[in-house]
Design an enzyme around this catalytic site. Structure first.
Site, PDB file in Angstrom:
ATOM      1  N   ASP A 107       0.846  -1.193   0.000  1.00  0.00           N
ATOM      2  CA  ASP A 107       0.000   0.000   0.000  1.00  0.00           C
ATOM      3  C   ASP A 107       0.883   1.245   0.000  1.00  0.00           C
ATOM      4  O   ASP A 107       1.760   1.392   0.853  1.00  0.00           O
ATOM      5  CB  ASP A 107      -0.934  -0.003   1.208  1.00  0.00           C
ATOM      6  CG  ASP A 107      -2.121   0.919   1.010  1.00  0.00           C
ATOM      7  OD1 ASP A 107      -2.409   1.290  -0.150  1.00  0.00           O
ATOM      8  OD2 ASP A 107      -2.776   1.280   2.008  1.00  0.00           O
ATOM      9  N   HIS A 144      -3.773  13.897   1.446  1.00  0.00           N
ATOM     10  CA  HIS A 144      -4.041  12.961   2.549  1.00  0.00           C
ATOM     11  C   HIS A 144      -2.855  12.937   3.513  1.00  0.00           C
ATOM     12  O   HIS A 144      -3.039  13.003   4.735  1.00  0.00           O
ATOM     13  CB  HIS A 144      -4.298  11.558   1.993  1.00  0.00           C
ATOM     14  CG  HIS A 144      -4.448  10.501   3.038  1.00  0.00           C
ATOM     15  ND1 HIS A 144      -5.544  10.424   3.880  1.00  0.00           N
ATOM     16  CD2 HIS A 144      -3.628   9.476   3.408  1.00  0.00           C
ATOM     17  CE1 HIS A 144      -5.394   9.392   4.695  1.00  0.00           C
ATOM     18  NE2 HIS A 144      -4.245   8.802   4.439  1.00  0.00           N
ATOM     19  N   GLU A 194     -10.666   4.016   3.870  1.00  0.00           N
ATOM     20  CA  GLU A 194      -9.685   4.720   3.039  1.00  0.00           C
ATOM     21  C   GLU A 194     -10.046   4.470   1.585  1.00  0.00           C
ATOM     22  O   GLU A 194     -10.045   3.331   1.110  1.00  0.00           O
ATOM     23  CB  GLU A 194      -8.249   4.269   3.346  1.00  0.00           C
ATOM     24  CG  GLU A 194      -7.781   4.780   4.709  1.00  0.00           C
ATOM     25  CD  GLU A 194      -6.272   4.764   4.921  1.00  0.00           C
ATOM     26  OE1 GLU A 194      -5.578   3.985   4.230  1.00  0.00           O
ATOM     27  OE2 GLU A 194      -5.793   5.543   5.782  1.00  0.00           O
ATOM     28  N   GLU A 225      -9.321   4.253  -2.014  1.00  0.00           N
ATOM     29  CA  GLU A 225      -8.093   4.035  -2.791  1.00  0.00           C
ATOM     30  C   GLU A 225      -8.439   3.344  -4.112  1.00  0.00           C
ATOM     31  O   GLU A 225      -9.531   2.811  -4.299  1.00  0.00           O
ATOM     32  CB  GLU A 225      -7.113   3.122  -2.028  1.00  0.00           C
ATOM     33  CG  GLU A 225      -6.765   3.610  -0.638  1.00  0.00           C
ATOM     34  CD  GLU A 225      -5.555   2.910  -0.034  1.00  0.00           C
ATOM     35  OE1 GLU A 225      -4.788   2.267  -0.789  1.00  0.00           O
ATOM     36  OE2 GLU A 225      -5.384   3.019   1.200  1.00  0.00           O
ATOM     37  N   ASP A 242      -9.241   0.464   2.157  1.00  0.00           N
ATOM     38  CA  ASP A 242      -8.275   0.032   3.171  1.00  0.00           C
ATOM     39  C   ASP A 242      -8.817   0.430   4.548  1.00  0.00           C
ATOM     40  O   ASP A 242      -8.404   1.424   5.130  1.00  0.00           O
ATOM     41  CB  ASP A 242      -6.920   0.707   2.881  1.00  0.00           C
ATOM     42  CG  ASP A 242      -5.866   0.347   3.904  1.00  0.00           C
ATOM     43  OD1 ASP A 242      -6.006  -0.692   4.576  1.00  0.00           O
ATOM     44  OD2 ASP A 242      -4.896   1.121   4.034  1.00  0.00           O
ATOM     45  N   ARG A 270      -8.168   3.846  13.528  1.00  0.00           N
ATOM     46  CA  ARG A 270      -7.282   4.985  13.823  1.00  0.00           C
ATOM     47  C   ARG A 270      -6.736   4.961  15.231  1.00  0.00           C
ATOM     48  O   ARG A 270      -5.627   5.453  15.471  1.00  0.00           O
ATOM     49  CB  ARG A 270      -8.030   6.300  13.588  1.00  0.00           C
ATOM     50  CG  ARG A 270      -8.547   6.498  12.181  1.00  0.00           C
ATOM     51  CD  ARG A 270      -7.433   6.452  11.165  1.00  0.00           C
ATOM     52  NE  ARG A 270      -7.952   6.656   9.810  1.00  0.00           N
ATOM     53  CZ  ARG A 270      -7.258   6.406   8.716  1.00  0.00           C
ATOM     54  NH1 ARG A 270      -6.024   5.939   8.787  1.00  0.00           N
ATOM     55  NH2 ARG A 270      -7.794   6.603   7.528  1.00  0.00           N
ATOM     56  N   GLN A 275      -4.042   2.421  15.281  1.00  0.00           N
ATOM     57  CA  GLN A 275      -2.946   2.987  14.480  1.00  0.00           C
ATOM     58  C   GLN A 275      -2.144   4.022  15.278  1.00  0.00           C
ATOM     59  O   GLN A 275      -0.910   4.013  15.266  1.00  0.00           O
ATOM     60  CB  GLN A 275      -3.533   3.642  13.225  1.00  0.00           C
ATOM     61  CG  GLN A 275      -2.504   4.172  12.235  1.00  0.00           C
ATOM     62  CD  GLN A 275      -3.163   4.800  10.998  1.00  0.00           C
ATOM     63  OE1 GLN A 275      -4.392   4.845  10.877  1.00  0.00           O
ATOM     64  NE2 GLN A 275      -2.342   5.260  10.066  1.00  0.00           N
ATOM     65  N   LYS A 317      -4.591  -2.087  10.200  1.00  0.00           N
ATOM     66  CA  LYS A 317      -4.991  -2.213   8.798  1.00  0.00           C
ATOM     67  C   LYS A 317      -4.988  -3.653   8.278  1.00  0.00           C
ATOM     68  O   LYS A 317      -5.248  -3.862   7.098  1.00  0.00           O
ATOM     69  CB  LYS A 317      -4.050  -1.377   7.920  1.00  0.00           C
ATOM     70  CG  LYS A 317      -4.277   0.124   8.081  1.00  0.00           C
ATOM     71  CD  LYS A 317      -3.137   0.920   7.499  1.00  0.00           C
ATOM     72  CE  LYS A 317      -3.369   2.402   7.643  1.00  0.00           C
ATOM     73  NZ  LYS A 317      -4.349   2.951   6.683  1.00  0.00           N
ATOM     74  N   THR A 363      -9.362  -5.657   3.912  1.00  0.00           N
ATOM     75  CA  THR A 363      -9.182  -4.696   2.813  1.00  0.00           C
ATOM     76  C   THR A 363     -10.132  -5.148   1.718  1.00  0.00           C
ATOM     77  O   THR A 363     -10.079  -6.308   1.302  1.00  0.00           O
ATOM     78  CB  THR A 363      -7.729  -4.726   2.287  1.00  0.00           C
ATOM     79  OG1 THR A 363      -6.826  -4.498   3.365  1.00  0.00           O
ATOM     80  CG2 THR A 363      -7.508  -3.681   1.204  1.00  0.00           C
ATOM     81  N   GLU A 402     -10.229  12.621   8.123  1.00  0.00           N
ATOM     82  CA  GLU A 402     -10.026  13.944   7.509  1.00  0.00           C
ATOM     83  C   GLU A 402     -11.340  14.717   7.444  1.00  0.00           C
ATOM     84  O   GLU A 402     -11.381  15.909   7.753  1.00  0.00           O
ATOM     85  CB  GLU A 402      -9.464  13.788   6.099  1.00  0.00           C
ATOM     86  CG  GLU A 402      -8.069  13.189   6.043  1.00  0.00           C
ATOM     87  CD  GLU A 402      -7.693  12.830   4.614  1.00  0.00           C
ATOM     88  OE1 GLU A 402      -7.396  13.740   3.832  1.00  0.00           O
ATOM     89  OE2 GLU A 402      -7.723  11.631   4.276  1.00  0.00           O
TER      90      GLU A 402
HETATM   91 CA    CA Z   1      -4.053   2.952   2.966  1.00  0.00          CA
END
Ligand code: CA
Length: 445
Positions: A145, A152, A217, A219, A251, A255, A258, A271, A275, A391
């Site tokens: 990834d 971002h 996420e 992507e 993804d 948080r 993380q 993560k 996915t 975000e």
């Molecule tokens: Ca990612």
């Protein structure tokens, strides 16, 4: 010699298919797209096999191979069809662009209005998408990834490191990490809220429990075609010859897990629990009409020579519109559709597909057919173009207001996230990616 797929007659916006739904307004799968998946009829024990989307139908490639409709004087297309009709697309991906192109052209010709094969294909080789189920298009050996959106990276950096949002290496090196392939799932697969170590603010020590800051996420996934030998880097001008196509990728990210675990080695349990991928892989050839020049702001460092080329400068960027929608359990019970919470565009990425491939291999790392690269969260320059809830909600401080009066910061149990992507502009046919969706189940912890 750059390996980007050129425009040809299969992109002609005037082409029409005898599959009438392919001409429907807003259809993701007109005859100019022809994306690949692995499918079977839902609820059956039929063999999995390759399929191509046309309108609201799947063209069954195994049935097509058996019907023997591709002429003997097209040996490359026949060989490609045989590989693409298997239960994974790895062998087809490994064949390379000459084979992908030959099959695309043959399928385009037999799906066109007036094709002599219409009756045979109609009778024997179509399955309604409404009756189909999908699995991952390839056996994914390795998954990497990247982190290619500078917007971002800056937004997330501000939340995790307010004093030092964008690290100094970002504008020089395409940042990425080696991810987990075993937990990649096909769209529609629901998953349990992850459990891990959390460090509550001000607490003396961490606790273990379900994530309370579960995020998405937005992507794109990049499927690798022919690989490279260990120790043989892929030149930037050869890079796209090693890329089969693109799909949508979510993804899912915890948080809070993380924030506690990510230093010093980066994401791990935050993560690796799920996915999601969309079933349809849109080929690089289908995306050819939607190329844009690659540029760098004059005040930024220009790419090092191994990541730069005339062809990249001319058309290394892809113009793909992206969108995130959410549906809460309350919305679902009330019959309300998922509501849009963000939109973005792949054109805002700081690094291109070719730059990811070339950088990945510059030290000699070998890629293999069916490997997957993620682009990283594709946020754009404006606040509503963010591809992650962290975000959109300023780190969970400003809830999103949903049309039915509910609010969200992070995902709650039963929430469904839906990603969509498409290309659209005057003078070209719309090329869509379908959807990538998944629903959060309670952790059971
Ligand atoms: Ca990612």
């Amino acid at each position: 010699m750059p390996t980007m797929a050129p425009l040809n007659e299969t992109h002609d916006p005037a082409l029409r298919s005898w599959v009438q739904s392919a001409q429907a307004l807003g259809c993701d799968f007109p005859i100019q797209n022809l994306p690949f998946a692995v499918f079977r009829r839902r609820g059956t024990t039929e063999a999995w096999r390759g399929g191509v989307a046309i309108g609201d139908q799947v063209l069954d490639l195994a049935a097509l191979a058996q019907a023997n409709l591709i002429q003997a004087n097209e040996p490359v297309a026949r060989e490609a069809l045989k590989a693409a009709s298997q239960d994974t697309l790895n062998e087809f991906m490994a064949l390379g662009s000459k084979h992908w192109s030959a099959l695309r052209r043959a399928l385009s010709e037999m799906l066109r209005l007036g094709a002599v094969e219409q009756y045979a294909v109609q009778q024997r080789c179509l399955v309604a998408q409404a009756d189909a189920e999908y699995r991952l298009p390839a056996r994914i050996g390795d998954y990497t990834d990247f982190y290619t959106s500078v917007h971002h990276a800056t937004n997330i950096g501000k939340l995790f490191r307010p004093d030092n949002p964008l690290l100094p290496n970002y504008k020089w090196v395409p940042i990425g990490y080696h991810g987990r392939a075993s937990s990649i799932v096909i769209s529609g697969t629901n998953f349990k809220r992850p459990v891990g170590q959390l460090m509550p603010p001000g607490a003396p020590q961490p606790v273990v429990g379900p994530s309370r800051r579960l995020d998405i996420e937005l992507e794109l996934g990049v499927f690798i075609g022919p690989g490279n030998e260990l120790g043989s880097p892929i030149d930037i001008d050869e890079a796209e010859g090693h890329v089969f196509g693109l799909c949508l990728l979510n993804d899912w990210s915890a948080r809070d897990i993380q924030g506690w675990e990510y230093q010093p080695l980066g994401p791990f349990l935050a993560k690796n629990f799920a996915t999601s991928l969309s079933p349809w892989v849109v080929t690089m050839e289908a995306l050819a009409p939607y190329r844009l020049p690659f540029t760098r702001p004059a005040e930024d460092p220009q790419p090092l020579p191994y990541l730069d080329s005339t062809a990249q400068r001319a058309s290394g960027v892809l113009d793909i519109q992206l969108e995130v929608r959410l549906q809460t359990p309350t919305m679902r019970e009330a019959g309300l559709p998922p509501t849009r919470v963000a939109h973005s565009n792949y054109r805002h990425a700081y690094w291109t597909v070719a730059q990811m491939v070339t950088h990945h291999t510059v030290g000699g790392c070998n890629l293999q057919a069916g490997d997957l690269l993620g682009t990283g969260t594709l946020s754009g320059p404006n606040a509503d173009e963010a591809g992650a809830l962290i975000e959109l909600t300023a780190g969970g401080r400003q809830a999103i207001n949903l049309p039915n009066g509910e609010q969200r910061t992070f995902l709650e149990d039963g929430d469904c996230a839906v990603l969509q992507g498409w290309c659209e502009k005057p003078g070209a046919a719309r090329v869509g990616f379908g959807v990538c969706e998944g629903t959060v189940l309670p952790s059971g912890y």
